[in-house]
Design a protein around this motif. Structure first.
Motif, PDB file in Angstrom:
ATOM      1  N   LEU A 443       0.808  -1.318  -0.090  1.00 43.30           N
ATOM      2  CA  LEU A 443      -0.080   0.104   0.010  1.00 43.30           C
ATOM      3  C   LEU A 443       0.976   1.237   0.088  1.00 43.30           C
ATOM      4  O   LEU A 443       0.591   2.267  -0.743  1.00 43.30           O
ATOM      5  N   TYR A 444       2.187   1.268   0.560  1.00 41.02           N
ATOM      6  CA  TYR A 444       2.773   2.280   0.795  1.00 41.02           C
ATOM      7  C   TYR A 444       3.505   2.800  -0.558  1.00 41.02           C
ATOM      8  O   TYR A 444       3.558   3.731  -1.063  1.00 41.02           O
ATOM      9  N   TYR A 445       3.948   1.704  -1.282  1.00 43.16           N
ATOM     10  CA  TYR A 445       4.574   2.018  -2.619  1.00 43.16           C
ATOM     11  C   TYR A 445       3.832   1.951  -3.749  1.00 43.16           C
ATOM     12  O   TYR A 445       3.963   2.721  -4.804  1.00 43.16           O
ATOM     13  N   PHE A 446       2.810   1.049  -3.827  1.00 42.51           N
ATOM     14  CA  PHE A 446       1.987   0.702  -4.801  1.00 42.51           C
ATOM     15  C   PHE A 446       0.344   1.394  -4.777  1.00 42.51           C
ATOM     16  O   PHE A 446      -0.376   1.297  -5.686  1.00 42.51           O
ATOM     17  N   THR A 517      -5.773   2.191  -2.967  1.00 42.31           N
ATOM     18  CA  THR A 517      -5.884   2.956  -1.754  1.00 42.31           C
ATOM     19  C   THR A 517      -5.100   4.045  -1.680  1.00 42.31           C
ATOM     20  O   THR A 517      -4.104   4.171  -2.378  1.00 42.31           O
ATOM     21  N   ILE A 518      -5.404   4.694  -0.557  1.00 40.51           N
ATOM     22  CA  ILE A 518      -4.435   5.889  -0.069  1.00 40.51           C
ATOM     23  C   ILE A 518      -3.251   5.388   0.453  1.00 40.51           C
ATOM     24  O   ILE A 518      -3.021   4.331   0.931  1.00 40.51           O
ATOM     25  N   THR A 519      -2.301   6.308   0.689  1.00 39.49           N
ATOM     26  CA  THR A 519      -0.857   5.887   1.331  1.00 39.49           C
ATOM     27  C   THR A 519      -0.904   5.755   2.847  1.00 39.49           C
ATOM     28  O   THR A 519      -1.306   6.762   3.334  1.00 39.49           O
ATOM     29  N   PRO A 520      -0.819   4.716   3.551  1.00 43.32           N
ATOM     30  CA  PRO A 520      -0.694   4.549   4.815  1.00 43.32           C
ATOM     31  C   PRO A 520       0.618   5.513   5.597  1.00 43.32           C
ATOM     32  O   PRO A 520       1.528   5.776   4.799  1.00 43.32           O
ATOM     33  N   LEU A 618      -1.905  12.270  -4.985  1.00 42.42           N
ATOM     34  CA  LEU A 618      -3.078  12.393  -4.250  1.00 42.42           C
ATOM     35  C   LEU A 618      -3.313  11.566  -3.220  1.00 42.42           C
ATOM     36  O   LEU A 618      -3.805  11.902  -2.121  1.00 42.42           O
ATOM     37  N   TRP A 619      -2.898  10.254  -3.629  1.00 45.40           N
ATOM     38  CA  TRP A 619      -3.060   9.247  -2.474  1.00 45.40           C
ATOM     39  C   TRP A 619      -2.191   9.481  -0.935  1.00 45.40           C
ATOM     40  O   TRP A 619      -2.305   9.194   0.001  1.00 45.40           O
ATOM     41  N   LYS A 620      -0.861   9.899  -1.445  1.00 41.40           N
ATOM     42  CA  LYS A 620      -0.168  10.354  -0.478  1.00 41.40           C
ATOM     43  C   LYS A 620      -0.814  11.669   0.527  1.00 41.40           C
ATOM     44  O   LYS A 620      -0.373  11.943   1.707  1.00 41.40           O
TER      45      LYS A 620
END
Length: 847
Positions: A443-446, A517-520, A618-620
């Motif tokens: 989730l963090y990278y992709f 998803t958004i970035t955790p 945007l996810w970040k």
């Protein structure tokens, strides 16, 4: 149970390796974000080594036991920090290069060139460079140089080039460039791990020439033999298999994905099977098992060997050299080295009867790899692979206990635990365990995870790992001795590859195959792993579920609240993204309203700026969806990333200028919007697009609408001059977005007496000389001018005359190519401007 201090010390000593690795990693992470200077790193390294020596030579074992983790924090900090520093050698090619230059390079081809159907890429170890445009007063001459350069060429070279060849190359080179936008892939760090700080483009195939040296020293032939074998295997696969099967087989056997099409890669990503296309522990395990069993069978034919040696141990040790040879042929990248280290450590543990815990083998492999390649710590492959292997080691046994408990309560007379059924469930649990361990990093990278991954892996893994891979490993040595037999075996193995490709294709078409998803946040990742650790530590204890309930709910609320809780707050945030030579601006308004103005760049056709840069940003920013999209005018550097944004951020409205001269790519964007149910609107001059509290976004021009809300542009007016001009105001502050209008359109706006004053101006047409007239800039009177342009456009965007005039008028000029993404935050009374590095460049309180 009572524990004495001595017992605790013994247990700590017996399990010291894992804390040591964790401390080394903590030191490496600190070095990445603190960015210490070389002197501090040398001092830290010396202090760590001195403390380590004192611990080994001293007699206070109890004190040494507690200081070892501290020592490895210092060592990790120093070694990782030193690896992140740019080369300090004056002869390094990155230090000789001051700007983009046309050069002639001489050097040695290091690896097998990789061709993806459009572009050939390879790395050159440079030994001299000739600058085609030398400084005034200097004659062109070859200058000794050192370092590696990553080069690309459209098409293939005219002649075959092989690893170890001496090449003369004419190219345009520059220092490695990153999109300085939060969330974007760190390409500079990725190349720095391979000691590459300069990249280049070769204009045409004829610009590559091979030196034919009369004598090739034996050590040079031996050094490049693995890469030449690798190239020969790749050519054999291409010549005897269908392109798609050959590309997938290259990934399985020699670690090269260049032959796999983008569509096939997308199918494997959507179904969570990408890890199967990397050289991993299962490759080494299968090869080691095949060699060990073969040697054991042969050696047991000898009575002498049976009487004098322990045959399984000798066979295990003899399997090590072939594993090392295979790792060399597979490219010796980080995943290959990790797999090799784990295989070697495991085989040594088996030979010495010390295979107590796989956790210690994983930790030892990680420590050895980081000691020799500190930058691997920040590579995605390192983090994913070790997280997955560690999770399988720790979580899989826990999942099996839950299944065994279910078996005990199963109804009688149902053959729940036949061998096949148990194998399938065990394989499913392994996939679940690996997914749980790797999920935060995925989730963090992709920003994506596959919901069907564990199930599809049950189908694809046997086809690739237990059918295609063993046959491929068996056929690989036969390529050099019995090519006909090798081709027959590879075609047989390709049946499994083709079947796996079909499975991933069907799986990827399912509507619920994967989710974006958004970035955790780092704290969410820490909380996630804390929950996993508490679950593992709780075991069968009662009350474990209740203990985990609170942190689990906290994690779920923190991660998903953007879906159901509108953003509150009075501030307006405007972010000017670094998208290269293009434009994209995000506006976050009070009340949770979000507007993306433009989203495009002049990138290659296989690079989607929306997917690779804008969406990760945007996810970040923790945005699940957008309120509005705006395309100022239909030029690709303003819209070619909008397709991905439309599909994954579900805006309610799309504002366009209504231009009728539409390219097919632009029409495709509009069709995508229509399929997504997005309302397409052409605004009128003076129309308010979005408003929230005291904030409003207004269209100043340049459209004229007629019947059915269609634009009616004057005949002969350029597309740029028909673009939307927007003004955002919040209290005392205003932003102006004039798109790519020319001086003629600027004059038209001035003649219409529009409200143009703004504190921050997005430079018209990226700051080119065709825009930004003196009268226009004077009417806007900006304190800050943002230039959205790429590093390749320097000298033209912005125009040097404009830049000189703006600076002379004491205006702050921020170029995204230099400072990265620029973020402006205001509440209507004060304004703060930050660059990509987080540096505050402008802070003003309105009086």
């Amino acid at each position: 149970m009572r524990f004495s201090l001595t017992t605790v010390q013994h247990r700590l000593a017996a399990n010291l390796l894992l804390p040591v690795v964790v401390c080394y990693i903590l030191g490496g992470v600190a070095a990445r974000y603190l960015a210490p200077d070389p002197a501090a790193l040398q001092f830290t390294d010396l202090a760590g080594l001195m403390m380590l020596a004192l611990l080994f030579l001293g007699r206070r074992r109890r004190l040494a036991l507690y200081l070892v983790p501290v020592v490895f924090i210092l060592i990790g900090f120093a070694r990782t920090g030193q690896s992140l520093l740019p080369p300090d050698n004056p002869a390094a090619i990155s230090n000789l290069l001051t700007t983009k230059s046309r050069v002639t390079l001489t050097g040695t081809l290091l690896h097998m060139p990789e061709y993806n159907g459009r572009t050939t890429r390879f790395d050159l170890a440079v030994d001299s460079v000739l600058f085609r445009r030398p400084r005034a007063g200097n004659n062109p001459r070859l200058v000794p140089a050192q370092g590696r350069v990553s080069l690309s060429l459209k098409g293939k070279p005219e002649n075959t080039i092989r690893p170890g060849d001496r090449l003369l190359v004419m190219a345009v080179i520059n220092r490695t460039y990153n999109y300085q936008t939060p969330g974007a892939f760190d390409y500079r760090l990725y190349l720095a791990e391979r000691a590459i700080f300069v990249t280049g483009r070769i204009p045409k195939p004829a610009d590559i020439m091979v030196f034919r040296e009369p004598e090739n020293p034996w050590f040079r032939r031996v050094r490049f033999l693995p890469e030449r074998l690798r190239q020969h295997i790749a050519a054999f696969l291409n010549n005897h298999l269908e392109p798609e099967a050959a590309g997938l087989y290259q990934a399985l056997l020699i670690g090269s994905r260049s032959g796999i099409s983008a569509k096939t890669l997308a199918h494997f990503k959507a179904t969570g099977c990408m890890h199967l296309l990397a050289i991993s522990g299962i490759h080494m395990a299968l090869l080691g098992l095949m060699i060990t069993l073969s040697l054991t069978w042969l050696m047991k034919r000898s009575t002498t060997l049976l009487l004098h040696v322990h045959v399984p141990t000798v066979a295990t040790l003899l399997a090590l050299p072939p594993l090392v040879g295979y790792a060399l042929i597979a490219g010796m990248n980080t995943p290959v080295i990790r797999a090799l280290l784990m295989a070697v450590l495991f085989l040594f543990a088996v030979a010495l009867r010390r295979q107590r815990s796989l956790v210690h083998i994983v930790a030892a492999a990680a420590l050895i790899l980081l000691l020799f390649k500190p930058q691997a710590l920040f590579s995605v492959s390192f983090q994913l692979s070790f997280a997955a292997v560690l999770a399988i080691t720790l979580i899989y046994p826990r999942l099996l206990t839950i299944l065994d408990r279910g078996e005990e309560t199963a109804a009688e007379g149902i053959p729940r635990w036949s061998k096949l059924y148990r194998y399938i469930l065990a394989a499913f649990m392994v996939s679940i365990a690996a997914t749980l361990g790797a999920l935060p990093f995925l989730l963090y990278y992709f920003n994506r995870f596959s919901t069907i991954g564990p199930v599809v892996n049950l189908l694809v893994e046997p086809l690739l790992c237990f059918w295609a891979l063993p046959i491929g490993l068996l056929a690989t040595p036969l390529i050099f001795f019995a090519p006909g037999v090798a081709a027959m075996l590879l075609r047989l193995g390709a049946l499994g590859i083709t079947a796996a490709d079909k499975v991933t294709l069907l799986g990827s078409r399912l509507p619920f195959a994967s989710y974006w998803t958004i970035t955790p946040t780092p704290m969410e990742i820490i909380l996630y792993f804390t929950i996993l650790c508490l679950w593992l530590a709780g075991g069968k204890k009662r009350g474990t579920a209740l203990i985990l309930l609170a942190p689990a709910l906290l994690l779920i609320v923190s991660f998903t609240h953007g879906l159901w809780l509108p953003r509150t707050g009075r501030t307006t945030t405007v972010s000017f993204l670094d998208v290269g030579q293009g434009s994209s601006t995000l506006m976050q308004l009070p009340g949770g309203k979000t507007v993306l103005l433009d989203g495009g760049s002049t990138t290659s056709e296989n690079f989607d700026i929306g997917e690779r840069v804008i969406a990760p940003f945007l996810w970040k920013k923790r945005l699940w969806h957008l309120t509005d999209l705006v395309i100022s005018h239909p030029h690709s550097d303003h819209y070619n990333g909008m397709g991905f944004i439309l599909r994954h951020f579900r805006p309610a409205r799309l504002w366009i200028n209504g231009d009728r001269d539409e390219a097919w790519t632009y029409r495709k964007i509009l069709r995508t919007a229509a399929r997504q149910g997005v309302k397409i609107i052409v605004p009128r001059p003076g129309q308010r697009l979005v408003s929230a509290a005291a904030t409003e976004l207004v269209c100043l021009g340049m459209t004229k609408t007629g019947a059915h809300n269609r634009a009616v542009p004057p005949p002969g007016v350029p597309v740029n001059d028909q673009g939307l001009v927007l003004r955002l105001s919040d209290g005392a502050y205003a932003f102006l977005f004039p798109g790519d209008i020319s001086k003629a359109a600027e004059k038209k706006l001035l003649d219409q007496h529009r409200e143009l004053r703004a504190d921050i101006l997005l430079a018209p047409h990226h700051g080119s000389k065709t825009s930004s007239s003196r009268a226009f800039i004077s009417a806007v009177n900006p304190k800050i001018i943002i230039v959205s342009a790429g590093h390749r456009g320097r000298g033209h965007y912005p125009d040097p005359a404009h830049l000189k005039r703006w600076l002379r008028a004491n205006r702050t000029v921020l170029e995204t190519a230099k400072v990265g993404t620029v973020t402006c935050i205001t509440d209507g009374r004060k304004l703060e401007v930050k660059t990509w590095q987080g540096k505050v460049t402008y802070h003003r309180i309105y009086n």
